[in-house]
Every structure is written in C-alpha cells, then in structure tokens.
Design a protein around this motif. Sequence first.
Motif, mmCIF file in Angstrom:
data_model
loop_
_atom_site.group_PDB
_atom_site.id
_atom_site.type_symbol
_atom_site.label_atom_id
_atom_site.label_comp_id
_atom_site.label_asym_id
_atom_site.label_seq_id
_atom_site.Cartn_x
_atom_site.Cartn_y
_atom_site.Cartn_z
ATOM 1 N N VAL A 79 0.868 -1.165 0.000
ATOM 2 C CA VAL A 79 0.000 0.000 0.000
ATOM 3 C C VAL A 79 0.913 1.225 0.000
ATOM 4 O O VAL A 79 1.860 1.302 0.790
ATOM 5 C CB VAL A 79 -0.925 0.018 1.229
ATOM 6 C CG1 VAL A 79 -1.653 1.362 1.335
ATOM 7 C CG2 VAL A 79 -1.925 -1.113 1.165
ATOM 8 N N LEU A 80 0.653 2.154 -0.904
ATOM 9 C CA LEU A 80 1.444 3.372 -1.011
ATOM 10 C C LEU A 80 0.768 4.482 -0.217
ATOM 11 O O LEU A 80 -0.463 4.600 -0.224
ATOM 12 C CB LEU A 80 1.586 3.798 -2.475
ATOM 13 C CG LEU A 80 2.003 2.732 -3.481
ATOM 14 C CD1 LEU A 80 2.072 3.336 -4.876
ATOM 15 C CD2 LEU A 80 3.333 2.110 -3.105
ATOM 16 N N VAL A 81 1.561 5.313 0.428
ATOM 17 C CA VAL A 81 1.013 6.443 1.162
ATOM 18 C C VAL A 81 1.951 7.627 0.995
ATOM 19 O O VAL A 81 3.176 7.485 1.038
ATOM 20 C CB VAL A 81 0.815 6.105 2.656
ATOM 21 C CG1 VAL A 81 2.138 5.745 3.319
ATOM 22 C CG2 VAL A 81 0.156 7.255 3.388
ATOM 23 N N GLY A 82 1.362 8.797 0.743
ATOM 24 C CA GLY A 82 2.150 10.009 0.556
ATOM 25 C C GLY A 82 1.534 11.169 1.302
ATOM 26 O O GLY A 82 0.357 11.153 1.675
ATOM 27 N N VAL A 83 2.348 12.204 1.519
ATOM 28 C CA VAL A 83 1.887 13.437 2.153
ATOM 29 C C VAL A 83 2.005 14.554 1.130
ATOM 30 O O VAL A 83 3.096 14.822 0.592
ATOM 31 C CB VAL A 83 2.723 13.762 3.406
ATOM 32 C CG1 VAL A 83 2.345 15.134 3.954
ATOM 33 C CG2 VAL A 83 2.491 12.696 4.468
ATOM 34 N N LYS A 120 2.933 19.704 6.669
ATOM 35 C CA LYS A 120 4.227 19.025 6.634
ATOM 36 C C LYS A 120 4.047 17.627 7.205
ATOM 37 O O LYS A 120 3.090 17.372 7.962
ATOM 38 C CB LYS A 120 5.277 19.799 7.437
ATOM 39 C CG LYS A 120 4.925 19.978 8.911
ATOM 40 C CD LYS A 120 5.982 20.794 9.625
ATOM 41 C CE LYS A 120 5.607 21.000 11.109
ATOM 42 N NZ LYS A 120 6.636 21.802 11.807
ATOM 43 N N PRO A 121 4.932 16.694 6.908
ATOM 44 C CA PRO A 121 4.807 15.347 7.457
ATOM 45 C C PRO A 121 4.858 15.366 8.982
ATOM 46 O O PRO A 121 5.565 16.178 9.591
ATOM 47 C CB PRO A 121 6.012 14.602 6.859
ATOM 48 C CG PRO A 121 6.355 15.364 5.622
ATOM 49 C CD PRO A 121 6.039 16.801 5.941
ATOM 50 N N ASP A 122 4.103 14.457 9.582
ATOM 51 C CA ASP A 122 4.101 14.351 11.030
ATOM 52 C C ASP A 122 5.449 13.850 11.519
ATOM 53 O O ASP A 122 6.024 12.913 10.948
ATOM 54 C CB ASP A 122 2.998 13.386 11.475
ATOM 55 C CG ASP A 122 2.913 13.261 12.982
ATOM 56 O OD1 ASP A 122 2.472 14.225 13.632
ATOM 57 O OD2 ASP A 122 3.301 12.195 13.495
ATOM 58 N N ALA A 123 5.961 14.479 12.575
ATOM 59 C CA ALA A 123 7.296 14.135 13.058
ATOM 60 C C ALA A 123 7.364 12.736 13.645
ATOM 61 O O ALA A 123 8.435 12.122 13.677
ATOM 62 C CB ALA A 123 7.755 15.160 14.108
ATOM 63 N N ALA A 124 6.228 12.218 14.121
ATOM 64 C CA ALA A 124 6.245 10.907 14.771
ATOM 65 C C ALA A 124 5.942 9.776 13.801
ATOM 66 O O ALA A 124 6.687 8.792 13.724
ATOM 67 C CB ALA A 124 5.240 10.890 15.921
ATOM 68 N N THR A 125 4.837 9.889 13.047
ATOM 69 C CA THR A 125 4.398 8.766 12.209
ATOM 70 C C THR A 125 4.252 9.130 10.733
ATOM 71 O O THR A 125 3.658 8.370 9.980
ATOM 72 C CB THR A 125 3.049 8.218 12.707
ATOM 73 O OG1 THR A 125 2.068 9.265 12.615
ATOM 74 C CG2 THR A 125 3.139 7.719 14.135
ATOM 75 N N PHE A 126 4.757 10.279 10.306
ATOM 76 C CA PHE A 126 4.727 10.719 8.922
ATOM 77 C C PHE A 126 3.353 11.227 8.503
ATOM 78 O O PHE A 126 3.242 12.260 7.845
ATOM 79 C CB PHE A 126 5.181 9.597 7.971
ATOM 80 C CG PHE A 126 5.342 10.010 6.535
ATOM 81 C CD1 PHE A 126 6.297 10.940 6.166
ATOM 82 C CD2 PHE A 126 4.534 9.469 5.545
ATOM 83 C CE1 PHE A 126 6.448 11.323 4.838
ATOM 84 C CE2 PHE A 126 4.681 9.841 4.225
ATOM 85 C CZ PHE A 126 5.639 10.775 3.868
ATOM 86 N N ILE A 127 2.274 10.525 8.873
ATOM 87 C CA ILE A 127 0.934 10.947 8.471
ATOM 88 C C ILE A 127 0.042 11.274 9.671
ATOM 89 O O ILE A 127 -1.133 11.609 9.493
ATOM 90 C CB ILE A 127 0.238 9.866 7.615
ATOM 91 C CG1 ILE A 127 0.168 8.536 8.355
ATOM 92 C CG2 ILE A 127 0.934 9.713 6.287
ATOM 93 C CD1 ILE A 127 -0.606 7.459 7.621
ATOM 94 N N GLY A 156 12.963 7.030 13.637
ATOM 95 C CA GLY A 156 11.848 7.071 14.576
ATOM 96 C C GLY A 156 10.501 6.964 13.898
ATOM 97 O O GLY A 156 9.596 6.274 14.383
ATOM 98 N N GLN A 157 10.335 7.623 12.750
ATOM 99 C CA GLN A 157 9.077 7.544 12.017
ATOM 100 C C GLN A 157 8.818 6.130 11.526
ATOM 101 O O GLN A 157 7.688 5.628 11.580
ATOM 102 C CB GLN A 157 9.095 8.512 10.832
ATOM 103 C CG GLN A 157 8.954 9.975 11.217
ATOM 104 C CD GLN A 157 9.122 10.895 10.033
ATOM 105 O OE1 GLN A 157 9.940 10.644 9.131
ATOM 106 N NE2 GLN A 157 8.367 11.984 10.017
ATOM 107 N N LEU A 158 9.867 5.445 11.052
ATOM 108 C CA LEU A 158 9.702 4.066 10.592
ATOM 109 C C LEU A 158 9.219 3.174 11.727
ATOM 110 O O LEU A 158 8.281 2.383 11.565
ATOM 111 C CB LEU A 158 11.038 3.544 10.039
ATOM 112 C CG LEU A 158 11.468 4.021 8.652
ATOM 113 C CD1 LEU A 158 12.901 3.610 8.380
ATOM 114 C CD2 LEU A 158 10.550 3.466 7.582
ATOM 115 N N ILE A 159 9.836 3.305 12.894
ATOM 116 C CA ILE A 159 9.490 2.439 14.018
ATOM 117 C C ILE A 159 8.068 2.718 14.497
ATOM 118 O O ILE A 159 7.270 1.798 14.716
ATOM 119 C CB ILE A 159 10.504 2.634 15.163
ATOM 120 C CG1 ILE A 159 11.887 2.120 14.726
ATOM 121 C CG2 ILE A 159 10.046 1.906 16.416
ATOM 122 C CD1 ILE A 159 12.994 2.424 15.716
#
Length: 492
Positions: A79-83, A120-127, A156-159
């Motif tokens: 699944v693709l996800v973008g901001v 802008k992308p979320d600092a914790a989870t990107f979205i 951190g965002q990946l985790i």
Amino acid sequence: MTEGPVRAERGSARPEVDAQVLPGPPAWERDPLDDEPWAPDASADLSDRQALRRVPGLSTELADVTEVEYRQLRLERVVLVGVWTSGTAADAEVSMAELAALAETAGSQVLEALVQRRDKPDAATFIGSGKAAELRQVVVATGADTVVCDGELTPGQLIQLEKVVKVKVIDRTALILDIFAQHARSREGKAQVALAQMQYMLPRLRGWGEAMSRTGGGIGTRGPGETKIETDRRRIRTAMARARRDLASMRTARATRRSQRHRRAVPVVAITGYTNAGKSSLLNRITGAGVLVENALFATLDPTLRRARTPDGREFVLADTVGFVRFLPHQLVEAFRSTLEEVADADLLLHVVDATHADPEGQLSAVRGVLAEIGAAGVPELVVINKVDAADPLVVARLRRRETRSVVVSARTGAGIEDLMAAIEADLPRPRVEVDVVVPYSAGALVSRVHRSGQVITEEHLESGTRLHARVDETLAAQLRAEAVSPSPSPG
C-alpha cells in the motif's frame, strides 16, 4: 515483533475509512481548485484537508509477482502512502504514480495508493496517529504486507508507523536502493550500491524484540558490555571502509581512462536524463550498442561508452549514464560520484526528456538539480525531446518554446536522429590549432588521426605526400610538424 500480513476474508466488507477519491485526469471531472497550488486555508473544509485521499488507477494487475528480498524487507503486496504538502492535485498524482512504478519495478503488487494533504509530514508517524490508524484498516482490508511511504522517513518515524500498521514499512529511499541492488551488474556498480545501502541502513539498524539489545563478549566484540546492535554497527562501518577503498581503486582506473581520452583529444558526449526517458534507446539508435532497453525504471545502471562519428567524420565518445529521479537518495549520489564524473567531465550533455510523461518540465528540473550537485551545471547542454512518435504535439511545442536549445527525436523510429547528429557536430568543441603541412605517405596513420579527431579544411595529394590544411589539437599538431616534409608538385 511485527505481525505477519493480515488478509481480509473473500467477500468481507472493507472497513469504512475517511477517504476520498482524487479527481481523475479529464478536465470536466476535475475540481478547478485542484489546478491551483495548494496552501493551508482556514476557510477550507477541515475534513477535506486532513483526510486520506485514495489515488485511483494505481493498483497493479499481475498474475505472477516476483518475490524480491532486500535484507529483511519483503516487497510483495504493498500500500502506497504520501503526504501532499504543496503544489496541485495533479502534482500529487504524478508523484504517487512514480512511486507505484518504482514499487512495481522492485517486484511488488500495488494494492492501494493513499495521499494525505497537510502542512508538513508528522514528526512521529509521517501521516499522524489518527491517519496511521486508518491506514492500518486499509492494510487489513487489502491484505497488504508492506507500506511504502513517498518520502525519506527518519528511523523514529519508521518504528512508530510500523507499531501502528503492524506490517513492514519502508520509504522511497529504501525502495530505490532495492531497485539499484537488483540491476547493478558490474563490480563497480555492485560496490557503489552496497556502500549506499550500508550508509542508509546504519542509522536505521534495528532488530526484533530484545534480540539486538542483549550484551555479548569474547571473540569478535570489543568487550563484555557491547550489545549485538553495537557489534553489527561496527561491522557495517568496517564493511563501508572496505567498500570505499575498493571504489577508490576503481576511481583511479576510471580517471586513467579519462586522461587517455583527453590526451587523444577525443570529445565526450554524455547522455543524461530522467530514468526511463529513452537514454539507452538513443545510444543504441546512434551507435548500435545493443544495450538493454526495457520499459522500467533504472533498467541500466552501469555506464556504457561507445564510439560514434559526426556527419563530417569526427570521432567522439558517447556515454550512457545512470538515470535520475525526483529526490534521488543522497547516498546514491555520493556512492555513484565516480560514475557521475563521466557527466561532469563531458564536452556536451544530451539531456533526454520523455515528451509523453505527465510532467516533463518537472523531470528537467529534477535532473538539473542533480547535475548541479555533482558539478556538471556548467557543461553545455542540448535537450533531446524523445518519444515524439507517441507524444502530444502541444506538449512537444510547449517544450520547444521552453527549451530553445533542443532537438525533437524518436529513438524508437529514428525520426530526428539526423538533426540530432548535426546539432552534436555543431556543438562539439573545435580543435584550436590550425596546421598546413605535407605529411609523407609513410606516415598515413597521422592523416587518419586528423580525419578522426580533427577538422580537415582541405586535403591534396602531392608527389611527396598528403598536404593537409586542418584544425587539430596541440599534441597532434606537434606530431604533424615533426613528420612534415617540403611540398612538391602534384603527381602528373
């Protein structure tokens, strides 16, 4: 430990999520506001600005999907996800379409594509945490086992995102590195990709549970207090140092070959451009090189050099280099620097652009950004507008107005190749030294060199030798003067 893929039962209803369908390409179906650059507006509908928007038409229909391994990453059902932070809805769709093409090139099956509009992308989870929970529902409904994010995520965002969606999460950089690892063929190319992979993985090294945090000791570690993750990091740094040494020796060999070409004063024309723009097809059309041509991103990575001749007989080297892409990982730029030096040292750049692409101007800008990064911004550039046999004539006309130094060609059909060769002949640097000498017939090899690398103005055959009035480089001029004899009347 992350969970395995959770697949929906056949016929089960998809969970309701706050998602909207992005407008399709036809103008009559598109919201006029989507054609304007987006900026946060307090008057805009809050749910519209914060919702995950589904991008239609990006799912892959494949009967058989190649399984690809990238270290511990399994790229299968994604699944693709973008901001979407700026630009128009069309810009967001182009970016997601390119991410889908990258995923398919890596051997994945694209199930769904989602994009969220935010500052802008979320600092914790990107979205954001709420949208990450909605993404989890989409993952469960589609049976996806990987989420691919359109951007470079921090460790951190990946985790954090993995903890929410419960499947593997990778970013655009990891995806491109995976493709490069599959397509590298030469020893130098494999070493360059390996170095880039290690540079990327080092700060993101992680394990499952507490396996990577246990302490160890004895042979192979620095002391009883070292954890397994510290040991792996040290080993990666050692491997990176070894790879840099290997690349340094290869860089010396490449520099030696370039210096030999410089001594022989052979001009170099480098083919550059966006990936899948038709660079290898153009090389094959001009030289008959037989390089792999495939409708895929980064199909060829290793540089290919072939000899060619201008219409007036001058010899030059045509170099096909690695293609570029938006947000090309800086690890790859650094690792491939020795290869990209072929571009920076060229006498002329053929900047190939795909006229059938949805955003050819964006491709031109992305490539020029990388060229500036490697010090090639000052090299003379000739834009080659390719695939005109399938392009919209209005788009081709728009590109020609924008790029005054351009040639229109079709590498597939051969249309425009003669105009391209004439433009190369006009743009190649001319030899600076003018000579008028009589070369004895015993030194015919020098005459051949003049025809290959110089510009013959007049040529006359006398009794004592061949009289040449030509422009050549300084080294060849000295050799001609050393062999020159006194002129004599023409025979007969």
